[in-house]
Design a protein around this motif. Structure first.
Motif, PDB file in Angstrom:
ATOM      1  N   THR A 442       0.833  -1.208   0.000  1.00 50.74           N
ATOM      2  CA  THR A 442       0.000   0.000   0.000  1.00 50.74           C
ATOM      3  C   THR A 442       0.863   1.252   0.000  1.00 50.74           C
ATOM      4  OG1 THR A 442      -1.600  -1.250   1.321  1.00 50.74           O
ATOM      5  CG2 THR A 442      -1.963   1.111   1.111  1.00 50.74           C
ATOM      6  N   GLU A 443       1.878   1.242   0.840  1.00 47.64           N
ATOM      7  CA  GLU A 443       2.765   2.402   0.938  1.00 47.64           C
ATOM      8  C   GLU A 443       3.531   2.609  -0.374  1.00 47.64           C
ATOM      9  OE1 GLU A 443       4.252   5.752   2.823  1.00 47.64           O
ATOM     10  OE2 GLU A 443       2.627   4.394   3.410  1.00 47.64           O
ATOM     11  N   GLN A 444       3.920   1.530  -1.019  1.00 40.88           N
ATOM     12  CA  GLN A 444       4.637   1.640  -2.295  1.00 40.88           C
ATOM     13  C   GLN A 444       3.739   2.265  -3.368  1.00 40.88           C
ATOM     14  OE1 GLN A 444       7.946   0.750  -2.787  1.00 40.88           O
ATOM     15  NE2 GLN A 444       7.683   1.805  -4.732  1.00 40.88           N
ATOM     16  N   ILE A 445       2.489   1.867  -3.417  1.00 43.73           N
ATOM     17  CA  ILE A 445       1.547   2.446  -4.374  1.00 43.73           C
ATOM     18  C   ILE A 445       1.397   3.947  -4.128  1.00 43.73           C
ATOM     19  CG2 ILE A 445      -0.874   2.448  -5.120  1.00 43.73           C
ATOM     20  CD1 ILE A 445      -0.895  -0.584  -4.366  1.00 43.73           C
ATOM     21  N   TYR A 446       1.301   4.305  -2.860  1.00 42.84           N
ATOM     22  CA  TYR A 446       1.166   5.719  -2.497  1.00 42.84           C
ATOM     23  C   TYR A 446       2.418   6.503  -2.891  1.00 42.84           C
ATOM     24  CZ  TYR A 446       0.840   9.851   0.490  1.00 42.84           C
ATOM     25  OH  TYR A 446       0.816  11.137   0.962  1.00 42.84           O
ATOM     26  N   ARG A 447       3.593   5.973  -2.582  1.00 45.82           N
ATOM     27  CA  ARG A 447       4.845   6.669  -2.915  1.00 45.82           C
ATOM     28  C   ARG A 447       5.024   6.812  -4.424  1.00 45.82           C
ATOM     29  NH1 ARG A 447       7.311   3.417   1.230  1.00 45.82           N
ATOM     30  NH2 ARG A 447       8.156   2.073  -0.400  1.00 45.82           N
ATOM     31  N   ASP A 448       4.514   5.833  -5.181  1.00 40.98           N
ATOM     32  CA  ASP A 448       4.628   5.897  -6.641  1.00 40.98           C
ATOM     33  C   ASP A 448       3.645   6.889  -7.258  1.00 40.98           C
ATOM     34  OD1 ASP A 448       6.661   4.046  -6.645  1.00 40.98           O
ATOM     35  OD2 ASP A 448       5.364   2.327  -7.087  1.00 40.98           O
ATOM     36  N   GLU A 449       2.750   7.432  -6.444  1.00 40.31           N
ATOM     37  CA  GLU A 449       1.754   8.411  -6.895  1.00 40.31           C
ATOM     38  C   GLU A 449       0.916   7.883  -8.062  1.00 40.31           C
ATOM     39  OE1 GLU A 449       4.100  11.992  -7.632  1.00 40.31           O
ATOM     40  OE2 GLU A 449       3.598  12.681  -5.606  1.00 40.31           O
ATOM     41  N   ILE A 450       0.422   6.658  -7.866  1.00 38.59           N
ATOM     42  CA  ILE A 450      -0.450   6.048  -8.870  1.00 38.59           C
ATOM     43  C   ILE A 450      -1.750   6.835  -8.949  1.00 38.59           C
ATOM     44  CG2 ILE A 450      -1.774   3.967  -9.428  1.00 38.59           C
ATOM     45  CD1 ILE A 450       1.269   3.761  -9.905  1.00 38.59           C
ATOM     46  N   ASP A 451      -2.194   7.102 -10.173  1.00 40.75           N
ATOM     47  CA  ASP A 451      -3.453   7.820 -10.385  1.00 40.75           C
ATOM     48  C   ASP A 451      -4.651   6.878 -10.365  1.00 40.75           C
ATOM     49  OD1 ASP A 451      -2.165  10.332 -10.783  1.00 40.75           O
ATOM     50  OD2 ASP A 451      -1.591   9.671 -12.787  1.00 40.75           O
ATOM     51  N   ILE A 452      -4.518   5.776 -11.090  1.00 39.16           N
ATOM     52  CA  ILE A 452      -5.616   4.808 -11.174  1.00 39.16           C
ATOM     53  C   ILE A 452      -5.054   3.427 -10.855  1.00 39.16           C
ATOM     54  CG2 ILE A 452      -7.415   3.807 -12.622  1.00 39.16           C
ATOM     55  CD1 ILE A 452      -7.350   6.296 -14.339  1.00 39.16           C
ATOM     56  N   LEU A 453      -5.587   2.810  -9.818  1.00 37.80           N
ATOM     57  CA  LEU A 453      -5.152   1.480  -9.402  1.00 37.80           C
ATOM     58  C   LEU A 453      -6.169   0.451  -9.876  1.00 37.80           C
ATOM     59  CD1 LEU A 453      -3.092  -0.205  -7.740  1.00 37.80           C
ATOM     60  CD2 LEU A 453      -4.634   0.098  -5.774  1.00 37.80           C
ATOM     61  N   ILE A 454      -5.698  -0.528 -10.632  1.00 37.60           N
ATOM     62  CA  ILE A 454      -6.572  -1.570 -11.171  1.00 37.60           C
ATOM     63  C   ILE A 454      -6.351  -2.854 -10.372  1.00 37.60           C
ATOM     64  CG2 ILE A 454      -7.356  -2.760 -13.243  1.00 37.60           C
ATOM     65  CD1 ILE A 454      -7.444   0.300 -13.423  1.00 37.60           C
ATOM     66  N   ASP A 455      -7.378  -3.292  -9.673  1.00 40.43           N
ATOM     67  CA  ASP A 455      -7.338  -4.545  -8.917  1.00 40.43           C
ATOM     68  C   ASP A 455      -7.840  -5.657  -9.831  1.00 40.43           C
ATOM     69  OD1 ASP A 455      -7.859  -6.726  -7.258  1.00 40.43           O
ATOM     70  OD2 ASP A 455      -9.637  -5.801  -6.383  1.00 40.43           O
ATOM     71  N   LEU A 456      -6.988  -6.619 -10.117  1.00 40.82           N
ATOM     72  CA  LEU A 456      -7.347  -7.699 -11.029  1.00 40.82           C
ATOM     73  C   LEU A 456      -7.873  -8.928 -10.303  1.00 40.82           C
ATOM     74  CD1 LEU A 456      -5.046  -5.961 -12.592  1.00 40.82           C
ATOM     75  CD2 LEU A 456      -4.916  -7.937 -14.073  1.00 40.82           C
ATOM     76  N   ASP A 457      -7.869  -8.936  -8.966  1.00 37.83           N
ATOM     77  CA  ASP A 457      -8.153 -10.178  -8.238  1.00 37.83           C
ATOM     78  C   ASP A 457      -9.405 -10.145  -7.370  1.00 37.83           C
ATOM     79  OD1 ASP A 457      -5.772 -10.873  -9.366  1.00 37.83           O
ATOM     80  OD2 ASP A 457      -4.617 -10.856  -7.505  1.00 37.83           O
ATOM     81  N   SER A 458      -9.985  -8.968  -7.140  1.00 35.51           N
ATOM     82  CA  SER A 458     -11.170  -8.840  -6.300  1.00 35.51           C
ATOM     83  C   SER A 458     -10.933  -9.486  -4.935  1.00 35.51           C
ATOM     84  CB  SER A 458     -12.391  -9.425  -7.005  1.00 35.51           C
ATOM     85  OG  SER A 458     -13.568  -9.127  -6.303  1.00 35.51           O
ATOM     86  N   ILE A 459     -11.823 -10.378  -4.479  1.00 35.69           N
ATOM     87  CA  ILE A 459     -11.683 -10.936  -3.127  1.00 35.69           C
ATOM     88  C   ILE A 459     -10.924 -12.255  -3.126  1.00 35.69           C
ATOM     89  CG2 ILE A 459     -13.802  -9.823  -2.379  1.00 35.69           C
ATOM     90  CD1 ILE A 459     -15.062 -12.671  -2.328  1.00 35.69           C
ATOM     91  N   THR A 460     -10.298 -12.619  -4.238  1.00 35.68           N
ATOM     92  CA  THR A 460      -9.590 -13.899  -4.279  1.00 35.68           C
ATOM     93  C   THR A 460      -8.307 -13.883  -3.466  1.00 35.68           C
ATOM     94  OG1 THR A 460      -8.433 -13.318  -6.326  1.00 35.68           O
ATOM     95  CG2 THR A 460     -10.541 -14.446  -6.544  1.00 35.68           C
ATOM     96  N   LEU A 461      -7.819 -12.701  -3.078  1.00 29.03           N
ATOM     97  CA  LEU A 461      -6.675 -12.601  -2.172  1.00 29.03           C
ATOM     98  C   LEU A 461      -6.994 -11.509  -1.153  1.00 29.03           C
ATOM     99  CD1 LEU A 461      -3.847 -13.774  -1.633  1.00 29.03           C
ATOM    100  CD2 LEU A 461      -2.920 -11.799  -2.838  1.00 29.03           C
ATOM    101  N   ASP A 462      -7.026 -11.896   0.119  1.00 28.13           N
ATOM    102  CA  ASP A 462      -7.507 -10.975   1.151  1.00 28.13           C
ATOM    103  C   ASP A 462      -6.642  -9.732   1.311  1.00 28.13           C
ATOM    104  OD1 ASP A 462      -5.351 -12.283   2.305  1.00 28.13           O
ATOM    105  OD2 ASP A 462      -6.579 -13.447   3.700  1.00 28.13           O
ATOM    106  N   ILE A 463      -5.319  -9.845   1.140  1.00 28.73           N
ATOM    107  CA  ILE A 463      -4.494  -8.657   1.378  1.00 28.73           C
ATOM    108  C   ILE A 463      -4.740  -7.586   0.313  1.00 28.73           C
ATOM    109  CG2 ILE A 463      -2.713  -9.993   2.553  1.00 28.73           C
ATOM    110  CD1 ILE A 463      -0.962  -9.570   0.082  1.00 28.73           C
TER     111      ILE A 463
END
Length: 734
Positions: A442-463
């Motif tokens: 999560t912190e890495q995504i924030y530091r990278d200043e991602i504009d749009i995050l695409i989740d490809l897995d939905s609830i198949t992985l809890d983290i």
């Protein structure tokens, strides 16, 4: 003489300074003078030998020690040996402190030669071999460590050191047989059981999910039960390991034990989910008890929703995300399923934002800048040889790098050796291979200043659910894997005109973003050399072959009964069944339903899995008709079927999972085989089995669609996705 002219303390300090400076020759000269002055002081010989050893004069060092030892009486040998070991050990410890591992290794090897049974020294050697990258796992036997521990005679054992070595061994060589033996050999020496159990849990999870060896993980974690027979965390992890390893009965039994011992309502929900998971993954005959468990599951969930749920344990919260996973496999009721899904996700997100409020506030306060190349982040543990990995690659291939900067966050990927994963790494501007730590990702995504995050897995992985609940990017989107997660902080769910009905928005917390034609597209699939022939299956060339390849939990009694009705009505037809489940249970399951429908088991063939997807696709060519599952359709299997050019019969329903094959068939221009009722499913199955000309006509349509269909145009699909991203960004800025 040295001792007559110089104070003893002063020359010893000088010798020590020479040692620290690495001037071993000068230090050796001082010890030689000391021996000349005090030939009966054995300590001088021990230190002189050490200085010679540090000058790589091993033979001279050993000669110095042994010549001194020769003067010892029988009563003095043990005492002098301990004195020598202490001198060597002191220097070894100093070297370890300054990370001079190679010299420490050499010194400790000499200690080993002097006293082969010094268990603490042997453990230190293992610790040194790891940073030196020389540890293979064999040393646990060749050094005699296992033998000493198993004998119960490990003298003066440092239990804390033993635990540190166990952790290092399991982290470095978790799959080596001696690693499991070491863990078992530790049990008699455990002083702090919880520390030992924590080590077993942590490393068994890595073995199960990073190394994909759930059976070995189960064997390791079973050791914890010897110290504490009823440990909820151990039993929860063991349940999943057993089920994933195909030890189905044990997995179900352990899940039931979890349900009986877990006290809280949220914990009961998860434990009941584990029982359902065990039954559905085993499939076949195990389906008989699923209905009652789902009724109990719904009651538990509704009780959970009615109570106060703002202070749940973080581990329980994350696990709750997956508690509704099997709903769409069991029932095609979009209203009920989505309501339960959304409510669970809402509770989980609220708890996560509470116990991680500092991070949640930090992430929500950022607003990204305008007029720049959009940063798109893709988050998944499946960008590898996996269905998601096969389907998403065309989007990565065709992305416009002048308009988009692409990042991937590959979960549980640090030690994975997968060629398709490496392909993804090479396709993007930045790839981040992570373990299973949600906070770091999560912190890495924030530091990278991602504009749009695409989740490809939905609830198949809890983290991943934990990550998206904290919203490290201003826009979050779910695409491709499973269904929408229902997490309030996810803004959009990618769909198309067919895969969700117009009324579906009523049931989703996310805004449904419909692409103009299809929500997924590929340029095609690699096809290998077939390994399956009619002759080896004892099926004639004039027979009609029906085929079904799905996970066991997609095969419920109702759809199998419809499939048997088709087989019964088509003369000289056979049914090929392939997929992961309890082999004996699934065969008995199909045979019993076949017999109840008047179909001989001689017309059924059960196929084993093959090593590679390319071979599986090649083997599809043996089929005349593929029969889809319901209420959870195929997705990748449907695309593969259509690409190979084989007619498909699918039953369309209400929910996303029961409309995958429908949207794909509509996008290739084939409506033959699309059924809206059970009766139509059987009718299409029979018609396609009996009408060879119709099958040929459909096969021709499918082959020609390769040049015209949006389903097979990855580049066009990518442009549509990119347009959607830009529109989402503009909407966000406003």
């Amino acid at each position: 003489m040295l001792m007559a002219s110089t104070d003893a303390v002063n020359w010893q300090q000088q010798a020590h300074q020479f040692l620290l400076a690495g001037d071993y020759s000068q230090a050796a000269n001082l010890y030689e003078q000391a021996i000349a002055s005090e030939p009966n002081n054995q300590s001088h010989y021990w230190h002189l030998g050490l200085m010679l050893l540090l000058q790589e004069k091993e033979a001279e060092a050993q000669m110095t020690w042994f010549s001194a030892m020769a003067a010892a009486d029988t009563d003095q040998i043990d005492l002098w040996t301990e004195e020598l070991i202490q001198v060597l050990q002191t220097e070894a410890e100093r070297r370890e402190t300054i990370s001079d591992y190679s010299v420490a290794w050499i010194i400790r090897q000499h200690i080993r030669e002097i006293k082969p049974t010094d268990i603490n020294n042997l453990l230190h050697l293992i610790q040194l071999g790891i940073p030196l990258e020389s540890f293979t796992g064999d040393e646990l036997n060749s050094f005699g460590i296992l033998e000493i521990l198993q004998s119960g005679e490990a003298e003066n054992l440092d239990s804390q050191l033993l635990m540190e070595v166990l952790q290092s061994v399991l982290d470095t060589q978790p799959l080596h047989p001696s690693s499991l033996e070491l863990a078992e050999a530790c049990i008699p020496y455990i002083e702090e059981p919880y520390n030992f159990i924590d080590i077993l849990i942590l490393n068994s999870v890595k073995i199960a999910y990073s190394a994909h060896k759930p059976g070995l993980a189960a064997r390791l974690l079973e050791l914890a039960l010897r110290l504490e027979a009823i440990n909820p965390e151990v039993l929860i992890q063991l349940t999943s390991f057993y089920q994933d390893a195909g030890e189905y009965s044990q997995g179900i039994k352990t899940a039931k034990l979890c349900y009986s011992i877990l006290p809280g309502l949220a914990e009961k929900v998860f434990a009941n989910h584990l029982i359902i998971r065990g039954l559905m993954v085993a499939a076949g005959e195990y389906w008989s008890g699923v209905g009652e468990l789902f009724e109990r599951h719904e009651l538990l969930l509704n009780s959970l929703f009615e109570g106060e749920n703002n202070n749940l344990d973080p581990t329980t919260v994350v696990r709750l995300f997956s508690s509704t996973y099997f709903l769409p496999y069991f029932q095609d009721e979009i209203g009920k399923n989505r309501k339960l899904q959304n409510q669970v996700a809402q509770i989980c997100q609220a708890n996560i934002q509470k116990y991680a409020s500092d991070r949640s506030s930090k992430y929500s306060s950022r607003r990204n800048k305008e007029n720049k190349r959009l940063k798109i982040g893709y988050l998944s543990h499946c960008l590898r040889r996996h269905s998601v990995g096969w389907l998403a690659r065309w989007l990565f291939k065709y992305h416009d790098r002048d308009r988009f900067q692409i990042h991937t966050y590959l979960i549980n990927a640090q030690k994975r050796n997968d060629p398709l994963q490496e392909w993804y790494v090479n396709q993007v501007d930045k790839a981040y291979k992570s373990g299973l730590e949600a906070a770091e990702i999560t912190e890495q995504i924030y530091r990278d200043e991602i504009d749009i995050l695409i989740d490809l897995d939905s609830i198949t992985l809890d983290i991943i659910c934990e990550i998206t609940s904290l919203k490290p990017a201003p826009i979050q989107v779910t695409w491709l894997g499973w269904d929408a997660s229902g997490i309030p902080n996810v803004d959009y769910f990618i769909a198309d005109p067919y895969v969700l009905s117009e009324s579906a928005q009523n049931y989703y917390s996310e805004t449904i973003w419909r692409l103009p034609q299809t929500y997924v597209a590929v340029d095609g699939f690699e096809v290998g050399v077939p390994t399956l022939r009619r002759k080896q299956l004892n099926i004639g060339n004039d027979a009609v072959i029906y085929f079904s390849s799905q996970m066991g939990f997609k095969r419920n009694p109702d759809i199998v009964r419809l499939q048997m009705k088709i087989i019964k009505e088509v003369e000289n037809s056979y049914f090929l069944i392939k997929g992961t489940a309890d082999e004996e249970a699934i065969e008995n399951f199909f045979i019993q339903i076949a017999e109840s429908e008047g179909v001989s088991e001689e017309r059924l063939r059960f196929l084993p899995d093959v090593a590679f997807e390319e071979i599986h696709r090649a083997n599809l060519c043996i089929a005349d008709v593929v029969l889809d599952t319901y209420p959870y359709n195929g997705a990748t299997t449907t695309l593969e079927t259509l690409w190979i050019g084989i007619p498909l019969v699918t039953r369309v329903g209400e929910q996303f999972a029961s409309r995958n094959s429908y949207t794909m068939m509509m996008n290739v221009g084939v409506t033959e085989g699309i059924a809206w009722t059970d009766e139509e499913y059987v009718e299409w199955g029979i018609r396609l089995g009996k009408d060879a000309a119709l099958r040929q006509q459909i096969a021709w349509k499918l082959r020609t669609s390769r040049q015209t269909s949006p389903l097979w145009n990855g580049q066009q699909f990518t442009r549509e996705m990119e347009k959607a991203y830009e529109q989402m960004w503009l909407r966000y800025l406003k």
